[in-house]
Design an enzyme around this catalytic site. Structure first.
Site, PDB file in Angstrom:
ATOM      1  N   MET A  26      -5.159   0.544   8.290  1.00  0.00           N
ATOM      2  CA  MET A  26      -5.217   0.120   9.691  1.00  0.00           C
ATOM      3  C   MET A  26      -6.626   0.266  10.242  1.00  0.00           C
ATOM      4  O   MET A  26      -7.287   1.290  10.031  1.00  0.00           O
ATOM      5  CB  MET A  26      -4.249   0.950  10.535  1.00  0.00           C
ATOM      6  CG  MET A  26      -2.780   0.686  10.225  1.00  0.00           C
ATOM      7  SD  MET A  26      -2.295  -1.036  10.496  1.00  0.00           S
ATOM      8  CE  MET A  26      -2.485  -1.166  12.274  1.00  0.00           C
ATOM      9  N   GLN A  77       0.558  -7.290   4.241  1.00  0.00           N
ATOM     10  CA  GLN A  77       1.482  -6.162   4.357  1.00  0.00           C
ATOM     11  C   GLN A  77       2.231  -6.228   5.678  1.00  0.00           C
ATOM     12  O   GLN A  77       1.624  -6.343   6.747  1.00  0.00           O
ATOM     13  CB  GLN A  77       0.778  -4.809   4.259  1.00  0.00           C
ATOM     14  CG  GLN A  77       1.822  -3.684   4.203  1.00  0.00           C
ATOM     15  CD  GLN A  77       1.250  -2.297   4.167  1.00  0.00           C
ATOM     16  OE1 GLN A  77       0.615  -1.858   5.123  1.00  0.00           O
ATOM     17  NE2 GLN A  77       1.498  -1.573   3.073  1.00  0.00           N
ATOM     18  N   CYS A 107       3.869   4.428   5.773  1.00  0.00           N
ATOM     19  CA  CYS A 107       3.138   4.906   6.953  1.00  0.00           C
ATOM     20  C   CYS A 107       3.950   5.988   7.667  1.00  0.00           C
ATOM     21  O   CYS A 107       5.113   5.770   8.015  1.00  0.00           O
ATOM     22  CB  CYS A 107       2.861   3.739   7.905  1.00  0.00           C
ATOM     23  SG  CYS A 107       1.949   4.235   9.393  1.00  0.00           S
ATOM     24  N   LYS A 146       5.321  -0.825  -0.947  1.00  0.00           N
ATOM     25  CA  LYS A 146       4.398   0.318  -1.028  1.00  0.00           C
ATOM     26  C   LYS A 146       5.067   1.502  -0.352  1.00  0.00           C
ATOM     27  O   LYS A 146       5.479   1.408   0.811  1.00  0.00           O
ATOM     28  CB  LYS A 146       3.069  -0.003  -0.346  1.00  0.00           C
ATOM     29  CG  LYS A 146       2.020   1.094  -0.524  1.00  0.00           C
ATOM     30  CD  LYS A 146       0.668   0.686   0.053  1.00  0.00           C
ATOM     31  CE  LYS A 146      -0.414   1.696  -0.322  1.00  0.00           C
ATOM     32  NZ  LYS A 146      -0.187   3.030   0.260  1.00  0.00           N
ATOM     33  N   HIS A 178       2.314   5.768  -3.490  1.00  0.00           N
ATOM     34  CA  HIS A 178       1.398   6.806  -3.018  1.00  0.00           C
ATOM     35  C   HIS A 178       1.974   8.130  -3.494  1.00  0.00           C
ATOM     36  O   HIS A 178       3.081   8.508  -3.116  1.00  0.00           O
ATOM     37  CB  HIS A 178       1.302   6.773  -1.490  1.00  0.00           C
ATOM     38  CG  HIS A 178       0.265   7.695  -0.930  1.00  0.00           C
ATOM     39  ND1 HIS A 178      -0.452   7.400   0.208  1.00  0.00           N
ATOM     40  CD2 HIS A 178      -0.182   8.907  -1.332  1.00  0.00           C
ATOM     41  CE1 HIS A 178      -1.292   8.391   0.469  1.00  0.00           C
ATOM     42  NE2 HIS A 178      -1.131   9.315  -0.452  1.00  0.00           N
ATOM     43  N   ASN A 218      -1.365   5.075  -6.310  1.00  0.00           N
ATOM     44  CA  ASN A 218      -2.230   5.157  -5.133  1.00  0.00           C
ATOM     45  C   ASN A 218      -2.283   6.604  -4.665  1.00  0.00           C
ATOM     46  O   ASN A 218      -1.344   7.358  -4.855  1.00  0.00           O
ATOM     47  CB  ASN A 218      -1.665   4.234  -4.040  1.00  0.00           C
ATOM     48  CG  ASN A 218      -2.353   4.409  -2.692  1.00  0.00           C
ATOM     49  OD1 ASN A 218      -1.708   4.679  -1.689  1.00  0.00           O
ATOM     50  ND2 ASN A 218      -3.659   4.237  -2.643  1.00  0.00           N
ATOM     51  N   GLY A 240      -8.166   3.362  -1.645  1.00  0.00           N
ATOM     52  CA  GLY A 240      -8.214   3.147  -0.212  1.00  0.00           C
ATOM     53  C   GLY A 240      -9.532   3.572   0.393  1.00  0.00           C
ATOM     54  O   GLY A 240     -10.505   2.833   0.401  1.00  0.00           O
TER      55      GLY A 240
END
Length: 342
Positions: A26, A77, A107, A146, A178, A218, A240
């Protein structure tokens, strides 16, 4: 280090290679950063910032989905949980030319949790599966997910496997993992990127348990050495923050991971390649500072890099600032061949 093919075969559907990806972030992976990333690497798969289904359906769709064709391969995404809305937005992704549509199940922020978006969906695998099935039915694009390895209260290996199996049964073949759980109460999104411990071995185990699925790892990956270690156990890597703060790293991706020539050979050439795009954006009324904030890391660790960043910081936000500010900043960093002269 030379190009080494992944030892783990995966028969992917037609679509972009996910061997090396740049994570959706973001406020960071905007069209302006993505343009720079694409100048540096033709092969890295790029992702947009997360865009919510509500923003696309009820907001300025064209603005949220605008991108330059040079950014391909590019994935959109989405943030959302309503199957019908996700299907509608998946159709938009195809109409606007994206190469993949990805669902955010990672998130941890309070704001998205309240709208049943992001990591909280790890607690609702059936709902994720319903959304994925609707997206797959609505588009010809690859649909990927993700996610985290868990959330507080659902952090066991068996619960992670339940999530994977449920969503895979809906048709998802690619999982970007992740390697941390998300703590949904008590930690900020920033803290959730650092405090929960990384469990890379869990991602490796997923690939072993589900060899027919594409597993991309990730979380906390910073070096090519890290990448090659992970590629011995998974199908792809996603970087990232390191890719954003030190974008020149991307200039070696095509050679290191795909055995292809690098698109550019110097940071100066990379920035000059952006000049027509920067001018085009200025002509559209975009403020210079909205673009220059994404190139601050290009000369990280280089002689004159600090002066480069200072000049942009002090001048790009002034009224009427144009391409000349970038040219002046670039002049403060010596060309590579001058650095080696005695």
């Amino acid at each position: 280090m030379s190009f080494v093919p992944s030892p783990i075969p995966f028969a992917a559907d037609s679509g972009p290679s996910r061997r090396f990806c740049v994570a959706p972030m973001m406020d960071w992976t905007t069209p302006h950063f993505r343009y720079l990333a694409r100048v540096l690497s033709r092969r890295a798969l790029l992702y947009t910032e997360m865009v919510t289904t509500g923003a696309l359906i009820h907001g300025d769709t064209e603005r949220f989905l605008r991108h330059d064709p040079s950014e391909y391969p590019l994935a959109l995404q989405l943030g959302g949980s309503h199957a019908g809305e996700l299907a509608h937005c998946a159709k938009l992704a195809q109409q606007f030319g994206f190469d993949e549509v990805n669902l955010n199940v990672g998130c941890p922020s309070d704001r998205v949790q309240n709208n049943m978006i992001g990591a909280c969906l790890m607690g609702h695998p059936d709902k994720v599966a319903e959304g994925v099935a609707a997206m797959i039915a609505a588009t010809d694009l690859p649909v990927t997910v993700k996610h985290r390895i868990g959330i507080n209260g659902r952090e066991s290996w068996d619960e992670l496997c339940e999530f994977i199996e449920t969503v895979a049964a809906a048709g998802c073949k690619t999982f970007i993992v992740h390697a941390r759980i998300a703590i949904l109460e008590g930690l900020s999104p920033k803290e959730n990127r650092d405090i929960p411990p990384l469990k890379y071995d869990w991602v490796y185990r997923l690939k072993q348990a589900y060899p027919h699925l594409e597993i991309i790892i990730n979380g906390g990956i910073k070096t090519f050495e890290d990448c090659h270690e992970h590629l011995a156990h998974t199908d792809g890597v996603m970087l990232g923050r390191e890719a954003y703060h030190n974008p020149w790293l991307l200039a070696d991706v095509d050679t290191e991971f795909f055995g292809e020539p690098a698109p550019v050979t110097s940071r100066h050439d990379a920035l000059r390649a952006m000049f027509p795009f920067i001018q085009q954006e200025l002509d559209r009324g975009v403020y210079l500072t909205h673009m220059t904030r994404h190139i601050m890391g290009l000369f990280l660790g280089q002689p004159g890099g600090r002066q480069f960043r200072r000049h942009l910081s002090e001048n790009a936000n002034k009224p009427g600032s144009g391409l000349e500010v970038v040219e002046q900043a670039l002049a403060k960093v010596r060309e590579p061949e001058l650095i080696t002269e005695s």
